[in-house]
Scaffold this motif. Structure first.
Motif, mmCIF file in Angstrom:
data_model
loop_
_atom_site.group_PDB
_atom_site.id
_atom_site.type_symbol
_atom_site.label_atom_id
_atom_site.label_comp_id
_atom_site.label_asym_id
_atom_site.label_seq_id
_atom_site.Cartn_x
_atom_site.Cartn_y
_atom_site.Cartn_z
ATOM 1 N N ILE A 141 -12.871 3.621 80.923
ATOM 2 C CA ILE A 141 -12.775 3.699 79.471
ATOM 3 C C ILE A 141 -11.332 3.441 79.078
ATOM 4 O O ILE A 141 -10.406 3.940 79.729
ATOM 5 N N ALA A 142 -11.140 2.626 78.059
ATOM 6 C CA ALA A 142 -9.809 2.168 77.664
ATOM 7 C C ALA A 142 -9.443 2.682 76.275
ATOM 8 O O ALA A 142 -10.312 2.860 75.416
ATOM 9 N N ILE A 143 -8.134 2.902 76.087
ATOM 10 C CA ILE A 143 -7.634 3.279 74.767
ATOM 11 C C ILE A 143 -6.464 2.375 74.384
ATOM 12 O O ILE A 143 -5.649 1.998 75.223
ATOM 13 N N LYS A 144 -6.396 2.045 73.101
ATOM 14 C CA LYS A 144 -5.291 1.260 72.563
ATOM 15 C C LYS A 144 -4.028 2.119 72.480
ATOM 16 O O LYS A 144 -4.098 3.357 72.512
ATOM 17 N N PRO A 145 -2.872 1.483 72.317
ATOM 18 C CA PRO A 145 -1.622 2.247 72.253
ATOM 19 C C PRO A 145 -1.592 3.309 71.151
ATOM 20 O O PRO A 145 -0.957 4.353 71.317
ATOM 21 N N GLY A 146 -2.288 3.071 70.054
ATOM 22 C CA GLY A 146 -2.238 4.015 68.947
ATOM 23 C C GLY A 146 -3.270 5.129 68.996
ATOM 24 O O GLY A 146 -3.274 6.016 68.145
ATOM 25 N N THR A 147 -4.150 5.104 69.987
ATOM 26 C CA THR A 147 -5.202 6.123 70.096
ATOM 27 C C THR A 147 -4.685 7.332 70.869
ATOM 28 O O THR A 147 -4.188 7.186 71.988
ATOM 29 N N PRO A 148 -4.802 8.528 70.309
ATOM 30 C CA PRO A 148 -4.319 9.723 71.022
ATOM 31 C C PRO A 148 -5.100 9.967 72.310
ATOM 32 O O PRO A 148 -6.308 9.717 72.379
ATOM 33 N N VAL A 149 -4.416 10.474 73.311
ATOM 34 C CA VAL A 149 -5.064 10.814 74.574
ATOM 35 C C VAL A 149 -6.170 11.835 74.349
ATOM 36 O O VAL A 149 -7.218 11.792 75.015
ATOM 37 N N SER A 150 -5.976 12.744 73.412
ATOM 38 C CA SER A 150 -6.974 13.789 73.149
ATOM 39 C C SER A 150 -8.342 13.210 72.804
ATOM 40 O O SER A 150 -9.369 13.827 73.101
ATOM 41 N N ASP A 151 -8.369 12.002 72.230
ATOM 42 C CA ASP A 151 -9.644 11.389 71.843
ATOM 43 C C ASP A 151 -10.490 11.015 73.059
ATOM 44 O O ASP A 151 -11.733 11.004 72.981
ATOM 45 N N VAL A 152 -9.843 10.692 74.168
ATOM 46 C CA VAL A 152 -10.587 10.215 75.347
ATOM 47 C C VAL A 152 -10.903 11.337 76.333
ATOM 48 O O VAL A 152 -11.763 11.179 77.208
ATOM 49 N N LEU A 153 -10.266 12.486 76.192
ATOM 50 C CA LEU A 153 -10.433 13.555 77.175
ATOM 51 C C LEU A 153 -11.886 13.992 77.392
ATOM 52 O O LEU A 153 -12.264 14.295 78.528
ATOM 53 N N PRO A 154 -12.742 14.020 76.362
ATOM 54 C CA PRO A 154 -14.132 14.445 76.601
ATOM 55 C C PRO A 154 -14.896 13.540 77.563
ATOM 56 O O PRO A 154 -15.945 13.942 78.080
#
Length: 214
Positions: free
Chosen positions: A113-126
């Motif tokens: 699962i990937a996140i963009k530079p502006g997406t907080p890490v907290s959003d992907v933790l679940p």
């Protein structure tokens, strides 16, 4: 974990793709990074399924398909069927992340699962405990050759601290602006799969460039 070097064929000479794939393997790289862009989720358009099928036919290397597309759930099956060993998709896409992860796992391949530079890490933790890898983009997705965004280093460190505590063994991949200098920075922050395109393919000695990333 040992550092894994993944060569992004977005920077390869597409007219000589077979030769480029051979060069990746001979240079000691570990993965082939296959960027998929739909012109909607990101402004560029890159490779599709027929190219993936051709790459799979030519090489036995591990293929990591990075889906920068609006609806990854719709396309997991076709990319899995045509040779991807791992599929990573974006948290910011329109598909339900849990559903995409389940579909990838159903196909018997690895999930990222990937996140963009502006997406907080907290959003992907679940979702971290459900995947094999988290990709932290160190440039804005969509084009090769961009400069490394140093502000992403704190995100890598934050993610690494969580993984060490909650799900050891999950990989952290970085993609964007990686060279010998930035490779050292992201490794120190906790990343262990390093994607590079321009740095590897423009090097006079790809094997030396790959070694410098480790």
């Amino acid at each position: 974990m040992n550092t894994i070097v993944s060569a992004s064929i977005l920077s390869a000479d597409i007219c000589r793709l077979g030769e480029e794939l051979d060069r990746i393997k001979q240079s000691g790289c570990d993965h082939v990074h296959f960027d998929v862009m739909d012109g909607v989720f990101v402004p560029n358009i890159s490779f599709g399924v027929p190219v993936l099928a051709g790459v799979r036919k030519h090489t036995d290397m591990f293929i990591d398909a990075h889906l920068m597309i609006t609806d990854p759930l719709k396309y997991v099956g076709v990319f899995a069927d045509n040779g991807a060993d791992m599929i990573s998709f974006h948290l910011e896409s329109n598909s339900d992340p849990a559903a995409v992860i389940r579909e990838i796992k159903t196909r018997g391949i690895k999930a990222g699962i990937a996140i963009k530079p502006g997406t907080p890490v907290s959003d992907v933790l679940p979702f971290v405990s459900s995947v094999d890898m988290v990709l932290v983009m160190t440039v804005e997705p969509g084009f090769g050759g961009q400069g490394f965004m140093h502000e992403t280093l704190s995100k890598i460190s934050e993610l690494k601290a969580y993984i060490d505590k909650e799900c050891p063994g999950t990989h952290i991949q970085v993609d964007g602006g990686i060279n010998a200098e930035t490779a050292a920075l992201v490794r120190e922050a906790g990343a262990d799969i390093l994607v590079a395109g321009s740095y590897l393919f423009k090097a006079e000695d790809m094997a030396a460039a790959a070694r410098s990333m480790r």
